[in-house]
Design a protein around this motif. Structure first.
Motif, PDB file in Angstrom:
ATOM      1  N   THR A  70      37.154  13.273  47.609  1.00 28.97           N
ATOM      2  CA  THR A  70      36.578  12.530  46.491  1.00 28.97           C
ATOM      3  C   THR A  70      36.990  13.144  45.165  1.00 28.97           C
ATOM      4  OG1 THR A  70      34.703  11.917  47.884  1.00 28.97           O
ATOM      5  CG2 THR A  70      34.412  11.683  45.509  1.00 28.97           C
ATOM      6  N   TRP A  71      37.019  14.454  45.092  1.00 26.19           N
ATOM      7  CA  TRP A  71      37.451  15.136  43.866  1.00 26.19           C
ATOM      8  C   TRP A  71      38.914  14.810  43.549  1.00 26.19           C
ATOM      9  CZ3 TRP A  71      40.855  19.439  43.244  1.00 26.19           C
ATOM     10  CH2 TRP A  71      40.889  19.943  41.946  1.00 26.19           C
ATOM     11  N   LEU A  72      39.760  14.762  44.587  1.00 23.03           N
ATOM     12  CA  LEU A  72      41.161  14.409  44.373  1.00 23.03           C
ATOM     13  C   LEU A  72      41.303  12.952  43.926  1.00 23.03           C
ATOM     14  CD1 LEU A  72      42.883  16.284  47.317  1.00 23.03           C
ATOM     15  CD2 LEU A  72      43.034  16.812  44.887  1.00 23.03           C
ATOM     16  N   ILE A  73      40.490  12.056  44.485  1.00 21.34           N
ATOM     17  CA  ILE A  73      40.500  10.663  44.026  1.00 21.34           C
ATOM     18  C   ILE A  73      40.155  10.605  42.551  1.00 21.34           C
ATOM     19  CG2 ILE A  73      39.264   8.457  44.180  1.00 21.34           C
ATOM     20  CD1 ILE A  73      39.104   8.933  47.200  1.00 21.34           C
ATOM     21  N   TRP A  74      39.131  11.346  42.154  1.00 20.04           N
ATOM     22  CA  TRP A  74      38.716  11.372  40.745  1.00 20.04           C
ATOM     23  C   TRP A  74      39.850  11.876  39.858  1.00 20.04           C
ATOM     24  CZ3 TRP A  74      37.688  15.680  37.527  1.00 20.04           C
ATOM     25  CH2 TRP A  74      37.104  15.364  36.305  1.00 20.04           C
ATOM     26  N   ARG A  75      40.549  12.932  40.292  1.00 17.34           N
ATOM     27  CA  ARG A  75      41.673  13.454  39.501  1.00 17.34           C
ATOM     28  C   ARG A  75      42.806  12.447  39.402  1.00 17.34           C
ATOM     29  NH1 ARG A  75      44.002  19.148  40.513  1.00 17.34           N
ATOM     30  NH2 ARG A  75      45.397  18.271  38.962  1.00 17.34           N
ATOM     31  N   LEU A  76      43.125  11.768  40.501  1.00 15.25           N
ATOM     32  CA  LEU A  76      44.192  10.775  40.474  1.00 15.25           C
ATOM     33  C   LEU A  76      43.837   9.604  39.559  1.00 15.25           C
ATOM     34  CD1 LEU A  76      45.201  10.725  44.228  1.00 15.25           C
ATOM     35  CD2 LEU A  76      46.642  11.474  42.339  1.00 15.25           C
ATOM     36  N   LEU A  77      42.591   9.186  39.583  1.00 14.21           N
ATOM     37  CA  LEU A  77      42.176   8.072  38.728  1.00 14.21           C
ATOM     38  C   LEU A  77      42.137   8.471  37.261  1.00 14.21           C
ATOM     39  CD1 LEU A  77      39.300   6.473  40.801  1.00 14.21           C
ATOM     40  CD2 LEU A  77      41.568   5.531  40.377  1.00 14.21           C
ATOM     41  N   ARG A  78      41.823   9.702  36.992  1.00 12.09           N
ATOM     42  CA  ARG A  78      41.662  10.173  35.621  1.00 12.09           C
ATOM     43  C   ARG A  78      42.982  10.540  34.964  1.00 12.09           C
ATOM     44  NH1 ARG A  78      39.676  15.431  34.121  1.00 12.09           N
ATOM     45  NH2 ARG A  78      39.347  15.288  31.910  1.00 12.09           N
ATOM     46  N   ASP A  79      43.874  11.175  35.716  1.00  7.66           N
ATOM     47  CA  ASP A  79      45.155  11.617  35.162  1.00  7.66           C
ATOM     48  C   ASP A  79      46.134  10.447  35.089  1.00  7.66           C
ATOM     49  OD1 ASP A  79      44.094  14.129  35.118  1.00  7.66           O
ATOM     50  OD2 ASP A  79      45.120  14.800  36.935  1.00  7.66           O
ATOM     51  N   PRO A  80      46.976  10.417  34.066  1.00  5.71           N
ATOM     52  CA  PRO A  80      47.994   9.365  34.010  1.00  5.71           C
ATOM     53  C   PRO A  80      49.020   9.575  35.115  1.00  5.71           C
ATOM     54  CG  PRO A  80      48.308  10.921  32.228  1.00  5.71           C
ATOM     55  CD  PRO A  80      47.029  11.298  32.914  1.00  5.71           C
TER      56      PRO A  80
ATOM     57  N   GLN B   2      49.743   6.879  44.053  1.00  4.47           N
ATOM     58  CA  GLN B   2      50.844   7.609  43.422  1.00  4.47           C
ATOM     59  C   GLN B   2      51.626   8.354  44.506  1.00  4.47           C
ATOM     60  OE1 GLN B   2      49.690  10.086  40.109  1.00  4.47           O
ATOM     61  NE2 GLN B   2      47.950   8.774  39.629  1.00  4.47           N
ATOM     62  N   PRO B   3      52.493   7.658  45.236  1.00  4.10           N
ATOM     63  CA  PRO B   3      53.192   8.295  46.359  1.00  4.10           C
ATOM     64  C   PRO B   3      54.050   9.494  45.972  1.00  4.10           C
ATOM     65  CG  PRO B   3      53.617   5.932  46.311  1.00  4.10           C
ATOM     66  CD  PRO B   3      52.828   6.262  45.102  1.00  4.10           C
ATOM     67  N   ARG B   4      54.452   9.592  44.712  1.00  4.22           N
ATOM     68  CA  ARG B   4      55.277  10.746  44.308  1.00  4.22           C
ATOM     69  C   ARG B   4      54.426  11.960  43.971  1.00  4.22           C
ATOM     70  NH1 ARG B   4      58.822   6.682  41.269  1.00  4.22           N
ATOM     71  NH2 ARG B   4      60.561   6.493  42.714  1.00  4.22           N
ATOM     72  N   ASN B   5      53.129  11.796  43.871  1.00  5.28           N
ATOM     73  CA  ASN B   5      52.230  12.887  43.519  1.00  5.28           C
ATOM     74  C   ASN B   5      51.704  13.530  44.809  1.00  5.28           C
ATOM     75  OD1 ASN B   5      50.238  14.552  42.486  1.00  5.28           O
ATOM     76  ND2 ASN B   5      49.525  13.045  41.021  1.00  5.28           N
ATOM     77  N   PRO B   6      51.884  14.848  44.979  1.00  7.23           N
ATOM     78  CA  PRO B   6      51.396  15.502  46.200  1.00  7.23           C
ATOM     79  C   PRO B   6      49.878  15.406  46.368  1.00  7.23           C
ATOM     80  CG  PRO B   6      52.774  17.007  44.912  1.00  7.23           C
ATOM     81  CD  PRO B   6      52.623  15.764  44.126  1.00  7.23           C
ATOM     82  N   LEU B   7      49.130  15.297  45.272  1.00  6.51           N
ATOM     83  CA  LEU B   7      47.673  15.165  45.378  1.00  6.51           C
ATOM     84  C   LEU B   7      47.289  13.897  46.140  1.00  6.51           C
ATOM     85  CD1 LEU B   7      46.448  16.240  41.826  1.00  6.51           C
ATOM     86  CD2 LEU B   7      46.464  17.581  43.933  1.00  6.51           C
ATOM     87  N   PHE B   8      48.075  12.852  46.002  1.00  2.00           N
ATOM     88  CA  PHE B   8      47.826  11.599  46.706  1.00  2.00           C
ATOM     89  C   PHE B   8      47.869  11.823  48.219  1.00  2.00           C
ATOM     90  CE2 PHE B   8      49.790   7.847  48.755  1.00  2.00           C
ATOM     91  CZ  PHE B   8      48.763   6.940  48.576  1.00  2.00           C
ATOM     92  N   TRP B   9      48.873  12.530  48.696  1.00  2.00           N
ATOM     93  CA  TRP B   9      49.030  12.762  50.127  1.00  2.00           C
ATOM     94  C   TRP B   9      47.986  13.738  50.657  1.00  2.00           C
ATOM     95  CZ3 TRP B   9      51.521   9.100  52.280  1.00  2.00           C
ATOM     96  CH2 TRP B   9      52.491   8.426  51.557  1.00  2.00           C
ATOM     97  N   ILE B  10      47.629  14.735  49.862  1.00  2.68           N
ATOM     98  CA  ILE B  10      46.570  15.665  50.267  1.00  2.68           C
ATOM     99  C   ILE B  10      45.254  14.915  50.379  1.00  2.68           C
ATOM    100  CG2 ILE B  10      45.251  17.701  49.583  1.00  2.68           C
ATOM    101  CD1 ILE B  10      47.847  18.724  48.248  1.00  2.68           C
ATOM    102  N   MET B  11      44.976  14.023  49.403  1.00  2.00           N
ATOM    103  CA  MET B  11      43.759  13.222  49.437  1.00  2.00           C
ATOM    104  C   MET B  11      43.717  12.361  50.695  1.00  2.00           C
ATOM    105  SD  MET B  11      42.736   9.734  48.674  1.00  2.00           S
ATOM    106  CE  MET B  11      44.144   9.176  47.777  1.00  2.00           C
ATOM    107  N   LEU B  12      44.824  11.730  51.053  1.00  2.00           N
ATOM    108  CA  LEU B  12      44.850  10.904  52.264  1.00  2.00           C
ATOM    109  C   LEU B  12      44.600  11.750  53.515  1.00  2.00           C
ATOM    110  CD1 LEU B  12      47.820   8.416  51.719  1.00  2.00           C
ATOM    111  CD2 LEU B  12      45.379   7.947  51.648  1.00  2.00           C
ATOM    112  N   ALA B  13      45.223  12.917  53.577  1.00  2.00           N
ATOM    113  CA  ALA B  13      45.042  13.789  54.742  1.00  2.00           C
ATOM    114  C   ALA B  13      43.601  14.273  54.856  1.00  2.00           C
ATOM    115  CB  ALA B  13      45.997  14.972  54.656  1.00  2.00           C
ATOM    116  N   LEU B  14      42.995  14.670  53.734  1.00  2.00           N
ATOM    117  CA  LEU B  14      41.611  15.144  53.768  1.00  2.00           C
ATOM    118  C   LEU B  14      40.652  14.036  54.178  1.00  2.00           C
ATOM    119  CD1 LEU B  14      41.400  17.429  50.615  1.00  2.00           C
ATOM    120  CD2 LEU B  14      41.313  18.131  53.009  1.00  2.00           C
ATOM    121  N   ASN B  15      40.861  12.833  53.668  1.00  5.30           N
ATOM    122  CA  ASN B  15      39.974  11.730  54.037  1.00  5.30           C
ATOM    123  C   ASN B  15      40.150  11.336  55.499  1.00  5.30           C
ATOM    124  OD1 ASN B  15      38.488  11.347  51.661  1.00  5.30           O
ATOM    125  ND2 ASN B  15      40.235  10.371  50.708  1.00  5.30           N
ATOM    126  N   ALA B  16      41.368  11.391  56.021  1.00  2.00           N
ATOM    127  CA  ALA B  16      41.583  11.109  57.440  1.00  2.00           C
ATOM    128  C   ALA B  16      40.938  12.192  58.312  1.00  2.00           C
ATOM    129  CB  ALA B  16      43.076  11.010  57.737  1.00  2.00           C
TER     130      ALA B  16
END
Length: 77
Positions: free
Chosen positions: A59-69, A11-25
């Motif tokens: 991992t928590w952010l991944i779970w939120r992204l997968l769970r939320d529409p 979800q490139p428009r969702n800031p949680l997506f980018w935070i998740m990528l940064a945290l995993n990197a």
């Protein structure tokens, strides 16, 4: 229980997506430091704890992204 769709993860428009990528990197970089750099015991424990916390938050952010529409695209009017 509803099924999770893996397509919701990207979800490139969702800031949680980018935070998740940064945290995993960052957790991958910290894990590399622990394995490949000579650190004393205290520094190794501190860096390893940061890596573990980053991995858990990612991992928590991944779970939120997968769970939320996914967010609906906003139309320009």
């Amino acid at each position: 229980m509803t099924a999770m769709k893996w397509s919701r993860l990207i979800q490139p428009r969702n800031p949680l997506f980018w935070i998740m990528l940064a945290l995993n990197a960052l957790s991958a970089a910290l894990a590399w430091i622990v394995q490949n750099r000579p650190l004393n015991t205290v520094a190794m424990i501190v860096v390893a704890m940061f890596a573990l916390c980053n991995a858990l938050m990612g991992t928590w952010l991944i779970w939120r992204l997968l769970r939320d529409p996914p967010e609906a695209p906003k139309s320009a009017v």
